[in-house]
Design an enzyme around this catalytic site. Structure first.
Site, PDB file in Angstrom:
ATOM      1  N   TYR A   1      -3.181  -0.467   9.883  1.00 53.23           N
ATOM      2  CA  TYR A   1      -3.073  -0.612   8.366  1.00 53.23           C
ATOM      3  C   TYR A   1      -1.580  -0.240   8.011  1.00 53.23           C
ATOM      4  O   TYR A   1      -1.337  -1.049   7.489  1.00 53.23           O
ATOM      5  CB  TYR A   1      -3.820  -0.168   7.277  1.00 53.23           C
ATOM      6  CG  TYR A   1      -4.345  -0.398   6.305  1.00 53.23           C
ATOM      7  CD1 TYR A   1      -4.259  -1.788   5.725  1.00 53.23           C
ATOM      8  CD2 TYR A   1      -3.965   0.516   5.320  1.00 53.23           C
ATOM      9  CE1 TYR A   1      -4.354  -2.040   4.368  1.00 53.23           C
ATOM     10  CE2 TYR A   1      -3.714   0.170   3.643  1.00 53.23           C
ATOM     11  CZ  TYR A   1      -4.652  -0.941   3.561  1.00 53.23           C
ATOM     12  OH  TYR A   1      -4.060  -1.257   2.492  1.00 53.23           O
TER      13      TYR A   1
ATOM     14  N   SER B   1       0.956  -1.377   0.025  1.00 47.45           N
ATOM     15  CA  SER B   1       0.216   0.306   0.005  1.00 47.45           C
ATOM     16  C   SER B   1       0.560   1.395   0.166  1.00 47.45           C
ATOM     17  O   SER B   1       2.130   1.521   0.668  1.00 47.45           O
ATOM     18  CB  SER B   1      -0.888  -0.139   1.584  1.00 47.45           C
ATOM     19  OG  SER B   1      -1.253   1.588   1.281  1.00 47.45           O
TER      20      SER B   1
END
Length: 268
Positions: free
Chosen positions: A165, A152
């Site tokens: 996250y 990500s």
């Protein structure tokens, strides 16, 4: 040019019941691979298999929870006997949980430890660790494999709000580099893809109002993305096929391909 012909390959896509994982599963199947659609949601899994088959591809659904070693082992045994030994593994399980997002009402220090651990484990333990224990170790014994982990942009630059996250995805990048080095002598390659911002069921409420208009966060993302838009799931397929193909990327391991519209190259 047969660099991207995956005929004869068996690809396992964990998290193929999601938007991005599902698109990658379809792309791998269109390139000729037999695809194991692995995930928790049987309805979405069977729907993805039907979509692959409608385009002439070969796929089957296998139920598994990426954070359960036993569950992954059971799916591995079933797909081995159904499709054959996997040569490609795509780890696309993961996501953001609203319980670990920093908000005006929930500061960083108020995030419950058990919620942090659950989300961190989903993205790191389920996103790379256990699948590599189960499928990657088998690839090393056979002497062939390509493993693609989905990272990500928040692994490179921690985004606001999604702290657990971001931390997990940063760890995923680091672990991917470790395994790329460890498993290269066994001819198992390990690479990552860093998607930019792609709308999904999980983040849609953050990105759009109920009337479909963009939220302030969306406007901020677009302003920071040189291409000025979100990505579309199919735009990840090319990078995945390159890394999956032993003809196209046989000397590529330990690398990260950014598919982010330029997000990470934008400064002031």
């Amino acid at each position: 040019m047969k660099l991207f012909d995956l005929s004869g390959e068996v690809a396992v896509v964990i998290g193929a019941t999601g938007v991005l994982g599902g698109a990658l599963a379809e792309g791998l199947a269109e390139a000729g691979a037999s695809v194991a659609v692995v995930g928790r949601n049987e309805e979405r899994g069977h729907a993805r298999v039907k979509s692959v088959q409608a385009k002439g591809g070969q796929a089957a659904f296998f139920s598994a929870n990426a954070v359960s070693r036993c569950s992954l082992a059971e799916a591995h045994d079933k797909l081995n006997s159904t499709l054959g030994a996997p040569t490609i593994l795509v780890n696309a399980a993961g996501g953001v949980d609203s319980k670990v997002m920093v908000t005006p009402e929930r500061s960083f220090e108020k995030i419950a430890l058990e919620d942090w651990q659950a989300n961190f484990d989903l993205n790191l333990v389920g996103g790379v660790l256990l699948p590599c224990h189960e499928f990657g170790s088998a690839m090393t014994r056979r002497g062939k494999g390509s493993i693609i982990n989905i990272a990500s942009v928040s692994a490179h630059l921690p985004l606001s709000r999604v702290v657990s996250y971001s931390a997990a995805k940063a760890a995923l990048l680091n672990l991917s580099l470790f395994l790329a080095r460890e498993w290269a002598p066994q001819n198992v390659r390990m690479n990552t893809i860093t998607p930019g911002f792609f709308p999904s069921e999980q983040n849609r409420k953050l990105l759009f109002h109920e009337d479909g208009s963009p939220t302030a966060r969306t406007k901020s993302i677009w302003a920071h993305t040189p291409m000025g838009r979100f990505g579309q799931a199919h735009e990840l397929i090319g990078a995945c096929l390159f890394l999956a193909s032993h003809q196209a990327s046989s000397f590529v391991t330990g690398t990260d391909i950014r598919v982010d519209g330029g997000f990470l190259c934008q400064t002031i």
